[in-house]
Design an enzyme around this catalytic site. Structure first.
Site, short mmCIF file in Angstrom:
data_model
loop_
_atom_site.label_atom_id
_atom_site.label_comp_id
_atom_site.label_asym_id
_atom_site.label_seq_id
_atom_site.Cartn_x
_atom_site.Cartn_y
_atom_site.Cartn_z
CE LYS A 277 -3.71 2.20 2.72
NZ LYS A 277 -3.03 3.46 3.07
CG HIS A 301 -0.78 7.53 4.30
ND1 HIS A 301 0.00 6.41 4.48
CD2 HIS A 301 -1.35 7.76 5.50
CE1 HIS A 301 -0.07 6.01 5.74
NE2 HIS A 301 -0.91 6.81 6.38
#
Length: 408
Positions: A277, A301
């Protein structure tokens, strides 16, 4: 021109046209009045002290990355196809080796019990009831084991920050495997924490140093204070073996030396699916998959790290071209509407993660609020699919969407 004749109004003529709404009481009735995530956000803002709300709502520096992500979703163009039989639509997908009833799941969020004392448990239970994955953060305020016990039937993923001490990282990985988490989501875009200026101004540093203004702002919200003071203190519950201060913990957790070699190291030790991620280029997506990742998350993010970072939605076409069918692509950042989810799926994402969208529901009303946020997104997504002429997620394709600044 003859005038329309007039007469006195008659109640018998009006009565069939008027229906009075019954007064709504209670948390679920109140939440039912919200029909968009933005309306849940407004409820959350009224019910949550500024410091806690801003911790969830804010982004880094001037918050340009977050606004650009939302603006890209707002300004894209859909291209509906007509005269399709859309009497039924199928929103289910297969992601990382298992089925999800909806093409979105809950993203990892830290310090979630600060938003509402039901915290991670509310997210996991709501995900279980909806038949979607729930991702627990390393920075969670409920332990791996407690979340597993509260939602034993949930599809549980665990998000990991790679520590400087690799054995500590491996200890969390082992606990996640033992507790039945099937997917490890390694976050790689935090070599250092971003400049989250709202938190600094509110005194929401780690550990907290609340200002007088922050305390005064919280006083009119007694329910939040009662919940905070009558439940266990906030801690990073997945890190119960840590013996230092929280500041020292963050120094150890956000390791600027993490490299692709560490992904290969994790791949050897983690028995389940591995997701990376924080990918922000197609080239890095390819390298992550070559290092053993089963999927990548295109994410900046939520705008909370590098301001002016790429908008993840715009990375989808190039990333899909780079990966082909070798790995699955998940997207987050800026998702506030079911149409956003439909657009991401059409442009090549296999799945979407929601962070703030579910936190607004949590702050607005605990577990029922999270369920309402999922319900809103599901309703919006299904309606959008029907209007586009898509009977299943698989039928969504790039022909349905044009990104801002591009020509069809």
């Amino acid at each position: 021109m003859p005038r329309t004749p007039r007469r006195f109004p008659r109640w018998g003529d009006l009565a069939p046209l008027i229906r009075f709404r019954r007064p709504a009481f209670g948390r679920r009735h109140r939440l039912a009045q919200a029909h968009t995530i933005e309306e849940l956000r407004a409820m959350a803002r009224r019910r949550t002290p500024r410091a806690a709300f801003d911790y969830a709502d804010g982004a880094a520096d001037a918050e340009i990355s977050l606004e650009r992500a939302r603006a890209t979703f707002r300004e894209l163009t859909f291209h509906p196809e007509i005269l399709r039989d859309v009497s039924t639509v199928d929103t289910a997908v297969d992601i990382l080796g298992a089925s999800s009833r909806l093409p979105f799941g809950i993203a990892p969020t830290g310090f979630t019990r600060l938003m509402h004392t039901e915290g991670e448990i509310a997210g996991a239970v709501a995900a279980q009831r909806a038949g979607i994955p729930y991702t627990l953060s390393t920075m969670a305020t409920t332990s791996l084991e407690d979340v597993a016990a509260a939602a034993p039937g949930a599809r549980r993923w665990f998000q990991l920050y790679m520590w400087t001490d690799r054995e500590r990282s491996l200890g969390l990985v082992d606990r996640a495997a033992a507790a039945g988490y099937d997917t490890l989501v390694v976050t790689v875009d935090v070599p250092v924490a971003g400049a989250r200026l709202r938190d600094v101004r509110n005194g929401m540093t780690i550990p907290p140093t609340l200002t007088p203004r922050t305390v005064l702002d919280a006083i009119p919200r007694p329910r939040w204070w009662v919940d905070l003071l009558t439940t266990p203190p906030l801690t990073f519950a997945s890190l119960n073996s840590w013996s230092g201060t929280i500041a020292e913990l963050l120094d150890a957790m956000f390791d600027p030396s993490v490299s692709f070699d560490d992904l290969a190291w994790l791949r050897e030790r983690w028995p389940g699916k591995l997701v990376v991620k924080g990918i922000q280029t197609a080239e890095d997506a390819r390298r992550a998959v070559d290092a053993g990742a089963d999927a990548v998350v295109l994410s900046n993010h939520g705008g909370r790290q590098l301001d002016r970072a790429p908008v993840p939605l715009t990375l989808l076409p190039a990333t899909r071209a780079a990966l082909g069918t070798d790995a699955e692509i998940i997207l987050d950042t800026g998702v506030m509407h079911g149409q956003d989810i439909a657009a991401a799926l059409a442009l090549g994402a296999d799945f979407v993660l929601i962070g703030r969208a579910y936190l607004y529901g949590l702050m607005a009303g605990g577990l029922p609020g999270v369920e309402r946020s999922i319900e809103i997104l599901e309703t919006q997504l299904a309606r959008t699919m029907r209007l586009l002429g898509a009977r299943s997620v698989a039928e969504l394709s790039p022909r349905h969407v044009t990104l801002p600044g591009t020509v069809r």
